[in-house]
Design a protein around this motif. Structure first.
Motif, PDB file in Angstrom:
ATOM      1  N   ILE A  35      47.963  56.183  -1.343  1.00 58.37           N
ATOM      2  CA  ILE A  35      48.051  56.838  -0.040  1.00 58.37           C
ATOM      3  C   ILE A  35      46.977  57.904   0.102  1.00 58.37           C
ATOM      4  O   ILE A  35      46.337  58.051   1.141  1.00 58.37           O
ATOM      5  CB  ILE A  35      49.464  57.440   0.142  1.00 58.37           C
ATOM      6  CG1 ILE A  35      50.494  56.304   0.220  1.00 58.37           C
ATOM      7  CG2 ILE A  35      49.536  58.302   1.388  1.00 58.37           C
ATOM      8  CD1 ILE A  35      51.920  56.785   0.243  1.00 58.37           C
TER       9      ILE A  35
ATOM     10  N   ASP B 159      51.187  50.675   7.759  1.00 57.95           N
ATOM     11  CA  ASP B 159      52.490  51.312   7.566  1.00 57.95           C
ATOM     12  C   ASP B 159      52.560  52.667   8.273  1.00 57.95           C
ATOM     13  O   ASP B 159      53.582  53.020   8.872  1.00 57.95           O
ATOM     14  CB  ASP B 159      52.766  51.486   6.075  1.00 57.95           C
ATOM     15  CG  ASP B 159      54.122  52.128   5.804  1.00 57.95           C
ATOM     16  OD1 ASP B 159      55.149  51.491   6.106  1.00 57.95           O
ATOM     17  OD2 ASP B 159      54.137  53.270   5.306  1.00 57.95           O
ATOM     18  N   SER B 160      51.475  53.424   8.229  1.00 60.48           N
ATOM     19  CA  SER B 160      51.484  54.731   8.888  1.00 60.48           C
ATOM     20  C   SER B 160      51.598  54.582  10.394  1.00 60.48           C
ATOM     21  O   SER B 160      52.261  55.373  11.071  1.00 60.48           O
ATOM     22  CB  SER B 160      50.210  55.511   8.522  1.00 60.48           C
ATOM     23  OG  SER B 160      49.058  54.881   9.057  1.00 60.48           O
ATOM     24  N   LYS B 161      50.970  53.537  10.955  1.00 56.52           N
ATOM     25  CA  LYS B 161      51.071  53.297  12.393  1.00 56.52           C
ATOM     26  C   LYS B 161      52.503  52.904  12.781  1.00 56.52           C
ATOM     27  O   LYS B 161      53.030  53.344  13.817  1.00 56.52           O
ATOM     28  CB  LYS B 161      50.083  52.203  12.819  1.00 56.52           C
ATOM     29  CG  LYS B 161      48.618  52.603  12.724  1.00 56.52           C
ATOM     30  CD  LYS B 161      47.713  51.452  13.133  1.00 56.52           C
ATOM     31  CE  LYS B 161      46.244  51.831  13.001  1.00 56.52           C
ATOM     32  NZ  LYS B 161      45.856  52.899  13.951  1.00 56.52           N
TER      33      LYS B 161
ATOM     34  N   GLU C  53      44.266  58.004   3.005  1.00 51.77           N
ATOM     35  CA  GLU C  53      44.328  59.040   4.031  1.00 51.77           C
ATOM     36  C   GLU C  53      43.233  60.088   3.905  1.00 51.77           C
ATOM     37  O   GLU C  53      42.817  60.673   4.890  1.00 51.77           O
ATOM     38  CB  GLU C  53      45.713  59.699   3.994  1.00 51.77           C
ATOM     39  CG  GLU C  53      46.834  58.732   4.398  1.00 51.77           C
ATOM     40  CD  GLU C  53      48.146  59.445   4.561  1.00 51.77           C
ATOM     41  OE1 GLU C  53      48.242  60.623   4.182  1.00 51.77           O
ATOM     42  OE2 GLU C  53      49.092  58.811   5.079  1.00 51.77           O
TER      43      GLU C  53
ATOM     44  N   THR D 266      48.538  50.630   3.848  1.00 48.35           N
ATOM     45  CA  THR D 266      48.827  52.038   4.118  1.00 48.35           C
ATOM     46  C   THR D 266      48.539  52.391   5.570  1.00 48.35           C
ATOM     47  O   THR D 266      49.308  53.110   6.226  1.00 48.35           O
ATOM     48  CB  THR D 266      48.002  52.932   3.185  1.00 48.35           C
ATOM     49  OG1 THR D 266      48.233  52.542   1.837  1.00 48.35           O
ATOM     50  CG2 THR D 266      48.380  54.391   3.358  1.00 48.35           C
ATOM     51  N   ASN D 267      47.406  51.893   6.086  1.00 46.13           N
ATOM     52  CA  ASN D 267      47.035  52.158   7.469  1.00 46.13           C
ATOM     53  C   ASN D 267      48.076  51.587   8.431  1.00 46.13           C
ATOM     54  O   ASN D 267      48.562  52.275   9.344  1.00 46.13           O
ATOM     55  CB  ASN D 267      45.654  51.534   7.728  1.00 46.13           C
ATOM     56  CG  ASN D 267      45.094  51.917   9.100  1.00 46.13           C
ATOM     57  OD1 ASN D 267      45.770  52.490   9.921  1.00 46.13           O
ATOM     58  ND2 ASN D 267      43.839  51.571   9.322  1.00 46.13           N
TER      59      ASN D 267
ATOM     60  N   LYS E   2      55.265  53.739  11.183  1.00 45.65           N
ATOM     61  CA  LYS E   2      56.127  54.919  11.063  1.00 45.65           C
ATOM     62  C   LYS E   2      55.895  55.906  12.204  1.00 45.65           C
ATOM     63  O   LYS E   2      56.844  56.517  12.715  1.00 45.65           O
ATOM     64  CB  LYS E   2      55.900  55.592   9.720  1.00 45.65           C
ATOM     65  CG  LYS E   2      56.492  54.818   8.547  1.00 45.65           C
ATOM     66  CD  LYS E   2      56.296  55.537   7.231  1.00 45.65           C
ATOM     67  CE  LYS E   2      56.998  54.793   6.096  1.00 45.65           C
ATOM     68  NZ  LYS E   2      56.766  55.446   4.777  1.00 45.65           N
ATOM     69  N   ALA E   3      54.653  56.053  12.625  1.00 43.84           N
ATOM     70  CA  ALA E   3      54.381  56.941  13.749  1.00 43.84           C
ATOM     71  C   ALA E   3      55.025  56.407  15.023  1.00 43.84           C
ATOM     72  O   ALA E   3      55.595  57.173  15.828  1.00 43.84           O
ATOM     73  CB  ALA E   3      52.871  57.085  13.940  1.00 43.84           C
TER      74      ALA E   3
END
Length: 813
Positions: free
Chosen positions: A11, A100-102, A15, A97-98, A104-105
């Protein structure tokens, strides 16, 4: 190739933009274009998925479940396929990771924008339980003309998105509430009555002439009613109780003294009591085996809800083959009142000599029969606990409007399952006063107000939230969510007290959940959840062809439908590990199933636990007749449908629908070599549009090729048309991840190796049932927490249910 697993270092690399290869730094769309679009784009659409057309508006979340599947497939190595160029581990890490972050946001944005109030309508079964627990009134909403049938979603009948409210619903809810109140507060006094009919009365019209014949012959045995398979005889007539109307509807206790004549090595007779559906069939509301010997009759007792006036019939069901070549002559010879006199199988001289033989020279039955001595009905019955629910519910005739308002508020708080402000009841109290001014009696005017409470959205719906949006349920809402999850009904006094004390969202939750799991009402959860989870409504949907499956009957079908429910009951009660659902060295059977499976007969009536040996070829849910039969079409087994059922129920994955205009698999041509359904399916699945989905579905169904359309074991597939011998079945296959199996035993072993996937799917099914909605990517963190808690207790079934009931997910709106 080693696949990416989430870690802090990965991560940070993604990030913070730490140094890596050029390929790993590519943005989301570049990775998709390089590794995904060729198979899921405009030129090719594997799995009916166009990744290039998925929404990038993650806050809207329309395609979040597809993006979550993309992450899962990339992480597991399913995408891109092995024959394609593989991304590096760093590329995978950055992409996952990219994405997954989208996701979750977007999840956070949707949670912040969720509606302030949510409404979930009760199902018919929940309505039935709720009016009983509220007023002690028995009401059957499934009776024709009552409440509309619930819309199903993959077997579940509780989903809020499916349970809409149409004008026809509203009209029926008003009629239902009026009926419930009529039964709770009848205008006419209804006393419990008892009536008994003896065999002499039922069979011989009193039996005076027959008794005279017995006296002449010196036979001391009493007259008995010999009921052969297919017998239809009145078990309850409306005039037995005298004048009977709807106000007499309720719980009745039936007692019948009977025994059976059983052929050597044959099955005991099965007696069904219900409404008549044909010349020799009834729709049973009471079904039981007659295991008592002829000389030791037994009294069988059952409680049953009856809508009066009612007419019911006996029907004897047996698996033995009865010689019916004489047709009506057979029935007439045995049924005509003067045709024969029966007291005992040894008194064969009393039987009509023109009737087909029913006993051999030793008194053994040639087929299973029932010997009936008497039947007794008593009702309607009410317990003190049921009556106590209505104590002080209606104010006295001289009550002031203030006292009436207090009574109505107490009733509304129980009915609506929360504190009620006085102003919420203003409209109902105005109705009461208007009725009084119009000259209506106080009790009738008050019923109008109660009717309003029972037809309010606050009663018919589970209402969660208020105008001020909040994240968690309050204690009253949590009490209702728990009770409708575990009891399919409203909270009891203890749960209301816990909600009032404000302890549920604190330390009192565990105590209440443990109490609820040991309460007898948990049987409602066992019956309802197991039936919906396993889609048991489909058992018997396509009745098997009698010519192809002559030993299939209604008794067997009913037994098949009950087996997985009783198995679930045993698993939960004993808190057995989840893998028992996949394979076990025991099962639950009655006499009919033990004969069908070739197992030792249980020593007691009803369903009993019996041990299994490897040669029995049973164990777990997947080899039960219900699971194997509900995926058949009445003439042949359907491997694809079996695979879809297993994927949905066991693995929690719903395959996409088939492409349009796919031709059906045709029967074997008369002049062609006999081919198995598997052979035809493999040719069918070779179509490029079908292959990718069939590769994931077919192995799940082909593992059970040794079981025919009703779940019988076989080694060869019976092909009615074609040239050559019936071909041997092939239950081997390869899992989507490449692991191979040679038969269902090895397949079950592979499923047990993937036990965590099954447990996760089971948890999601429980949450779908409990929260009344489909699980989404927004719930993954909470589901992970439930799974981790369940793992601590070795995945015991009761422990998993407890973990769900106590989870953060259960407390969230």
């Amino acid at each position: 190739m080693t696949r990416f697993v989430f870690s802090l270092s990965a991560i940070l690399v993604a990030e913070l933009g730490l140094s890596r290869s050029v390929g790993a730094a590519e943005p989301l769309d570049a990775f998709l274009e390089k590794h995904c679009i060729s198979c899921h784009g405009p030129d090719k659409e594997k799995g009916d998925l166009r990744i290039d057309q998925l929404s990038r508006d993650f806050k809207l979340g329309a395609d979040s479940h597809h993006w979550a599947e993309v992450i899962e497939q990339v992480n597991s190595g399913g995408m891109p396929p092995k024959k394609e160029k593989q991304p590096t581990q760093e590329e995978i890490a950055a992409f996952v990771t990219n994405l997954d972050s989208k996701i979750k946001a977007g999840r956070a944005g949707r949670m912040a924008a969720r509606p302030a109030v949510a409404h979930y309508r009760m199902s018919r079964k929940e309505y039935q339980n709720t009016v009983y627990d509220l007023l002690g009134v028995r009401y059957d909403p499934s009776k024709p003309g009552e409440l509309n049938e619930d819309t199903l979603w993959h077997g579940f009948e509780r989903l809020g998105s499916e349970l809409s409210l149409s004008p026809s619903h509203v009209d029926r809810y008003y009629r239902a509430a009026e009926l419930v109140l009529d039964r709770a507060f009848p205008t006419l006094s209804v006393e419990t009555r008892k009536v008994r009919k003896t065999a002499a009365e039922l069979r011989y019209g009193g039996g005076e002439a027959q008794q005279e014949a017995l006296d002449r012959l010196g036979i001391k045995r009493p007259l008995r009613f010999l009921m052969f398979p297919g017998t239809i005889q009145n078990a309850l007539s409306t005039n037995w109780f005298g004048k009977t109307g709807p106000e007499h509807s309720g719980l009745y206790r039936m007692r019948v003294q009977a025994s059976g004549v059983r052929p050597p090595g044959g099955q005991p007779a099965h007696l069904s009591i219900g409404t008549r559906t044909g010349e020799e069939t009834v729709d049973g509301i009471i079904d039981f085996d007659i295991t008592a010997a002829e000389d030791k009759p037994q009294v069988y007792e059952f409680d049953v809800m009856l809508e009066m006036p009612a007419t019911l019939y006996f029907c004897v069901v047996a698996t033995d083959v009865v010689d019916r070549r004489s047709g009506a002559a057979f029935r007439n010879a045995l049924s005509s009142r003067g045709g024969y006199i029966f007291t005992h199988s040894s008194e064969t001289l009393l039987l009509n000599p023109n009737a087909p033989q029913m006993f051999d020279d030793k008194g053994n039955g040639i087929f299973s029969t029932v010997l009936l001595d008497w039947i007794e009905w008593e009702g309607p019955l009410e317990t003190d606990a049921e009556k106590s629910l209505r104590n002080d519910l209606v104010p006295s005739d001289d009550a002031t409007p203030e006292v009436v308002a207090q009574h109505l508020q107490r009733f509304a708080e129980r009915a609506w399952r929360r504190p009620v402000q006085k102003e919420e009841l203003d409209g109902y109290l105005k109705s009461y006063l208007a009725e009084r001014e119009a000259g209506e009696k106080p009790v009738e005017a008050y019923r109008v107000a109660m009717l309003g409470v029972l037809t309010s959205r606050n009663f018919l719906y589970l209402v969660e939230g208020d105008p001020m949006a909040r994240e968690r349920l309050n204690d009253w809402e949590l009490a209702s969510r728990l009770s409708y999850f575990l009891w399919s009904s409203m909270p009891d006094d203890a749960l209301f007290s816990a909600a009032k004390g404000g302890t549920l969202n604190g330390g009192g939750l565990k105590q209440e959940v443990d109490r609820m799991l040991t309460d007898s009402r948990i049987n409602r959860f066992i019956d309802d959840f197991s039936r919906q989870w396993m889609q048991l409504h489909r058992v018997g949907m396509f009745p098997p062809d009698k010519k192809l499956y002559p030993n299939y009957d209604r008794w067997l079908e009913m037994s098949m439908r009950e087996e997985p429910v009783e198995f679930f009951r045993e698993m939960l009660t004993k808190n057995l590990p989840m893998e028992g659902f996949l394979d076990s060295d025991w099962t639950m059977v009655n006499t009919r199933l033990s004969d069908f499976y070739g197992l030792p007969e249980p020593k007691a009536d009803g369903f009993q636990r019996v041990s299994l040996k490897p040669e029995d070829r049973r164990g777990g849910l997947l080899t039960m007749g219900a699971a194997l039969g509900l995926t058949s079409d009445g003439t042949r087994h359907r491997p694809v449908h079996r695979g879809v059922w297993l994927s949905e129920v066991i693995l929690g994955k719903t395959p996409p629908p088939p492409p349009a205009n796919v031709p059906a698999i045709e029967p074997n041509p008369p002049k062609s070599p006999k081919a198995t359904l598997r052979d035809k399916l493999e040719a069918h699945a070779s179509d490029a549009n079908c292959a990718s989905c069939h590769a994931k579905i077919d192995p799940l169904g082909l593992a059970w090729e040794n079981y025919d359309a009703i779940g019988q074991w076989r080694t060869h597939e019976k092909i009615p048309a074609g040239v050559g011998a019936d071909p041997q079945v092939d239950p081997s296959g390869q899992m989507p991840d490449g692991r191979s199996f040679k038969d269902s035993t090895e397949f079950k072993r592979l499923l047990i190796e993937d036990r965590d996937k099954f447990v996760r799917a089971f948890i999601e099914h429980l949450c779908t049932y409990g929260l009344r909605r489909v699980m989404t990517v927004d719930d993954q963190d909470d589901l992970n927490a439930i799974e981790a808690e369940a793992k601590k207790n070795q995945y015991g079934v009761k422990d998993i249910i407890r973990a769900v009931a106590m989870s953060e997910l259960m407390r969230k709106r």
